[in-house]
Design a protein around this motif. Structure first.
Motif, mmCIF file in Angstrom:
data_model
loop_
_atom_site.group_PDB
_atom_site.id
_atom_site.type_symbol
_atom_site.label_atom_id
_atom_site.label_comp_id
_atom_site.label_asym_id
_atom_site.label_seq_id
_atom_site.Cartn_x
_atom_site.Cartn_y
_atom_site.Cartn_z
ATOM 1 N N MET B 1 70.476 29.606 147.787
ATOM 2 C CA MET B 1 69.843 30.827 148.295
ATOM 3 C C MET B 1 70.778 31.493 149.278
ATOM 4 O O MET B 1 71.410 30.841 150.092
ATOM 5 C CB MET B 1 68.524 30.503 149.004
ATOM 6 C CG MET B 1 67.546 29.809 148.115
ATOM 7 S SD MET B 1 66.057 30.748 147.790
ATOM 8 C CE MET B 1 66.597 32.246 147.138
ATOM 9 N N ALA B 9 66.516 23.237 154.396
ATOM 10 C CA ALA B 9 65.917 23.727 153.154
ATOM 11 C C ALA B 9 65.135 22.653 152.413
ATOM 12 O O ALA B 9 64.206 22.957 151.700
ATOM 13 C CB ALA B 9 66.998 24.285 152.240
ATOM 14 N N ASP B 10 65.525 21.421 152.587
ATOM 15 C CA ASP B 10 64.704 20.415 151.897
ATOM 16 C C ASP B 10 63.792 19.735 152.905
ATOM 17 O O ASP B 10 64.137 19.519 154.051
ATOM 18 C CB ASP B 10 65.561 19.421 151.131
ATOM 19 C CG ASP B 10 66.565 18.717 152.008
ATOM 20 O OD1 ASP B 10 67.389 17.982 151.504
ATOM 21 O OD2 ASP B 10 66.506 18.931 153.255
ATOM 22 N N SER B 363 67.051 27.556 138.901
ATOM 23 C CA SER B 363 67.084 26.403 139.792
ATOM 24 C C SER B 363 68.022 26.655 140.958
ATOM 25 O O SER B 363 69.175 26.297 140.908
ATOM 26 C CB SER B 363 67.536 25.181 139.008
ATOM 27 O OG SER B 363 68.722 25.480 138.311
ATOM 28 N N PRO B 364 67.503 27.323 141.994
ATOM 29 C CA PRO B 364 68.351 27.668 143.119
ATOM 30 C C PRO B 364 68.814 26.437 143.898
ATOM 31 O O PRO B 364 69.796 26.489 144.589
ATOM 32 C CB PRO B 364 67.468 28.555 143.984
ATOM 33 C CG PRO B 364 66.067 28.176 143.606
ATOM 34 C CD PRO B 364 66.137 27.766 142.174
ATOM 35 N N ALA B 365 68.099 25.358 143.821
ATOM 36 C CA ALA B 365 68.413 24.204 144.654
ATOM 37 C C ALA B 365 68.838 23.023 143.804
ATOM 38 O O ALA B 365 68.182 22.006 143.750
ATOM 39 C CB ALA B 365 67.218 23.847 145.517
ATOM 40 N N SER B 368 69.069 19.148 145.297
ATOM 41 C CA SER B 368 67.848 18.411 145.584
ATOM 42 C C SER B 368 67.156 18.024 144.292
ATOM 43 O O SER B 368 66.552 16.981 144.191
ATOM 44 C CB SER B 368 66.911 19.239 146.460
ATOM 45 O OG SER B 368 66.408 20.319 145.727
ATOM 46 N N ALA B 369 67.275 18.873 143.277
ATOM 47 C CA ALA B 369 66.614 18.548 142.018
ATOM 48 C C ALA B 369 67.219 17.299 141.396
ATOM 49 O O ALA B 369 66.508 16.435 140.913
ATOM 50 C CB ALA B 369 66.721 19.724 141.056
#
Lengths: 321, 486
Positions: B1, B9-10, B363-365, B368-369
């Protein structure tokens, strides 16, 4: 855009997230919004990953473009004590009342008083002005109770009028209703493209309208991308299994033959969902309200997701002059 | 982002790895339903997680296994009432037709009408003249129409009544959609302590003037207080409250006694609490809170029902690989099937990802995914093992032997653009599904790490809503079967 934006919706539809995204989206350059919660669940603090919010307005985020978002968790008991202090200079007597259970009575049991205090605080924030006459907050966004209770919650006048026909609570209720029923207010209902939330939204809109409360928009949340249409799924089943297996293998997928069946199952499920969603869209269209649409966040509603939703809302016109 | 974010962010602490479902006991519902000693099942949890549907499905299943069941719903969606063949539920248990099973089981269903329930209590405990006075009192009318805790209190009253009638050997209770999921435990106490608390005594004092000497002091306090409240609420309001309180006088003891009795009933061994949640952060956070609270109150927890869990029959194909393969098809690129290829198949997939605009948007992240995807990781290993001389060996073996030989011939039909587009769609759909799976598992693992002792049953997500008994039966089936996580 209305000054007071009330966000309701069925449980589980993400109304706290939508309220927060809306507050961010409205805080365009140089603007200030206040995000309030009234149900004591500290949902805002959890969303923004901060400490539990105290009963005071504090800056919680800077919006893209430089606006500011403040947040407040309204506590009915504190609001009542403040109120008594402001109007009656009660001081220690307030504590005595609390000890006797009178404050508890007034804020939790006396019908409607709690709701008057909560909505009253939000309306006060809407009306509050700086010395130069500018409003302190350009917009106030309320994370409100769910659809099933929203009309009763906002319609404090009716509820309280039958009981407190005179006195400050009565006046307070009148003043609050003045704001809530004016174009200064818009009540939005968050829904998913599923049967139960959509039905509840339709019922909620009817109730709000019957009570003369200004309905704003339907917010369709967690909209998932349509990857395959029904025709594609039909095409995929039947004779094409082997060809699909070959295509999968050709694209570099190992063990393709064993994957075709589960992949087609998923596609069939997807197609059924797409069809159901289309039906639900038709029901929503029947309500005749403009809608915002927000995408499903694959990684959950974290801060990054919140900013993404705010961006979406701006794209759809929120915060435009 | 690209936007500025005010915090990390997480979210929050992540439990140690390895807290997968394997370590978690399975919540076996059938023995709970079959145990004649189980007399009450309470479904509780955050709003919108499927509590009412779960309660109805449990009712159907228990009845079809031979129990005489009544389901007490609080605010069911119209659809749910209809799914039990009842157009509108009301305050009286109605028999549900269409229950199968030969063991003489029966299902009854009702919806709590709090005003009706409150009225019935008044009518049952006061002589007709006094009852009328109470029912006509404006304060009573507002109170009984549903404010702050009345619904929760009346749900508990109704539960006590149903239990006392002893017509059913199992009561399944849904809990009210409260401000907080715990209100139904707290509200009866709160109303009870209000009804025979100091404040009520003060309000009632004028009716008892000339009583004990101590009242004189209280009267001073009272006049100050009624003065303030009178100013605040209007004198007439307080008058209504006082009339109400005076009329209810003899009933207060009863309210308190019954509230206490119901509370003890909930702590008794014949009660089983089911915490219902969906695999989402907020719902599971509330579930964890609830588990802790039930333990603190000494209430017997049977376990967690995790609704709307997604699965995939193709879980061995990871999201990354599925997406990479879809891109191959988009570009009309047919991957060479040489045997050395399989080993590094993952590499081009991950490196090509950030440059692909569509993938980046969905899937911006990414990091973490993939961190949060223990299943995906595991299945990836699994699938690369598959390409060896394993179970699926024959398939891949055949492909890799035929492809180089027949080359142009066999890829001819495969490059059919329509088929390529379709297959790419299937793969993207799967990639998205795997991402949901990974997130759900991550969320659930957090709960599990905090409460490894809580038994869990997972209910697979249904594509649509429940419309009939068959639908409720299907959910009951899913509830009582360990989910196949292959």
């Amino acid at each position: 855009m209305s000054r007071l934006q009330v966000v309701s919706g069925k449980g589980g539809t993400g109304k706290t997230t939508v309220a927060a995204a809306l507050a961010l989206a409205l805080a365009t350059e140089g603007k200030r919004t206040l995000l309030v919660e009234v149900e004591g669940r500290q949902g805002i603090a959890q969303l923004f990953e901060t400490e539990a919010l105290p009963y005071e307005e504090r800056k919680i985020a800077v919006a893209p473009g430089g606006g500011e978002v403040y947040a407040l968790a309204i506590d009915a008991e504190r609001a009542l004590l403040d109120y008594l202090q402001m109007f009656y200079k009660l001081g220690g007597a307030g504590r005595a009342l609390k000890k006797l259970g009178a404050i508890d009575f007034a804020t939790t049991i006396a019908p409607g008083v709690r709701d008057v205090l909560l909505t009253g605080k939000a309306c006060e924030a809407v009306r509050r002005r700086e010395r130069d006459g500018r409003p302190v907050y350009d917009h106030v966004v309320m994370d409100a109770p769910p659809t099933g209770r929203i009309t009763r919650f906002l319609n404090v006048n009716d509820e309280v009028a039958g009981l407190a026909r005179i006195g400050p609570i009565h006046h307070q209720a009148q003043a609050v209703m003045g704001v809530l029923k004016s174009p200064d207010t818009a009540v939005h209902l968050v829904t998913l493209l599923e049967e139960m939330p959509v039905q509840e939204t339709a019922d909620g809109v009817a109730e709000l309208r019957a009570a003369g409360l200004p309905v704003g928009r339907v917010v369709v949340n967690m909209v998932r991308p349509q990857v395959l249409d029904e025709a594609a799924v039909r095409a995929a089943s039947g004779d094409h299994r082997e060809a699909i297996a070959r295509t999968l293998a050709g694209a570099g997928v190992a063990g393709a033959a064993g994957l075709v069946e589960p992949l087609l199952d998923q596609a069939a499920e997807h197609a059924r969902r797409v069809e159901l969603e289309r039906d639900q869209r038709a029901v929503l269209d029947g309500i005749g309200l403009p809608a915002y649409e927000l995408p499903y966040l694959g990684d959950g509603a974290d801060i990054a997701g919140l900013y993404r939703l705010a961006k979406e809302l701006r794209k759809q016109g929120v915060g435009a002059a | 982002m690209t936007e500025k974010t005010p915090g990390p962010a997480d979210g929050g602490p992540v439990p140690p790895a390895g807290a997968g479902l394997d370590a978690v006991p399975f919540l076996d519902i059938d023995p709970v339903l079959d145990d004649r000693g189980t007399r009450i099942i309470v479904c509780c949890g955050a709003g919108g997680v499927g509590k009412t549907t779960t309660a109805a499905a449990l009712g159907v299943r228990a009845a079809e296994r031979g129990r005489r069941v009544v389901v007490l719903t609080i605010d069911p969606a119209r659809r749910l009432a209809q799914s039990m063949g009842i157009d509108a539920l009301d305050n009286t248990p109605r028999r549900v037709d269409g229950i199968k099973g030969s063991d003489g089981g029966e299902l009854h269903a009702m919806m709590l009408d709090m005003k009706r329930t409150f009225d019935e209590i008044v009518e049952a405990h006061a002589d007709p003249a006094r009852a009328r006075a109470i029912l006509e009192n404006p304060f009573y009318q507002s109170l009984s129409a549903g404010f702050a805790g009345t619904q929760e209190y009346m749900a508990m009253e109704k539960l006590g009544q149903l239990r006392a009638r002893d017509e059913w050997d199992l009561i399944v209770v849904d809990t009210p959609p409260s401000r907080s999921a715990l209100d139904f435990l707290d509200a009866p106490k709160r109303l009870g302590s209000f009804l025979d608390g100091k404040f009520i005594k003060l309000l009632m004092a004028p009716a008892k003037v000339g009583g004990r000497a101590g009242m004189k002091f209280l009267n001073v306090g009272m006049s100050m207080m009624t003065g303030t409240l009178g100013k605040l609420l209007g004198g007439q309001f307080l008058g209504d409250v006082q009339t109400f309180v005076a009329a209810m006088d003899t009933m207060f003891g009863g309210f308190r006694t019954r509230a206490d009795a119901t509370y003890r009933l909930l702590q008794a061994p014949g009660t089983a609490f089911l915490v219902v949640a969906a695999p989402e952060r907020d719902a599971l956070r509330e579930a964890a809170y609830f588990v802790e609270r039930l333990a603190a109150e000494g209430m017997p927890l049977a376990g967690l029902v995790l609704n709307r869990v997604h699965g995939s029959g193709a879980a061995r194909l990871s999201a990354e690989r599925a997406r990479a393969a879809a891109e191959n098809l988009d570009e009309g690129r047919i991957v060479d099937q040489g045997p050395g290829k399989t080993g590094q198949r993952g590499a081009p997939a991950t490196s090509s990802e950030p440059s692909h605009p569509a993938t980046a948007a969905v899937s911006p992240a990414r990091p973490s995914a993939s961190e949060a995807a223990p299943t995906a990781d595991a299945s990836e290993e699994h699938s690369s093992r598959d390409t060896g001389p394993d179970s699926t060996g024959p398939d891949t073996g055949q492909d890799s032997t035929t492809d180089p030989d027949t080359g142009p011939d066999s890829t001819g039909p495969d490059t059919d653009p329509e088929l390529a587009r379709l297959t790419a769609g299937l793969l993207r759909l799967h990639a998205e599904r795997m991402r949901v799976l990974a997130r759900e598992q991550h969320t659930r693992d957090r709960f599990t790490a905090l409460h490894p002792e809580v038994a869990v049953t997972e209910v697979a997500a249904l594509p649509g809503d429940v419309h009939d008994l068959a639908g409720l039966r299907a959910i009951g089936e899913r509830l009582s079967t360990p989910r196949d996580r292959s």
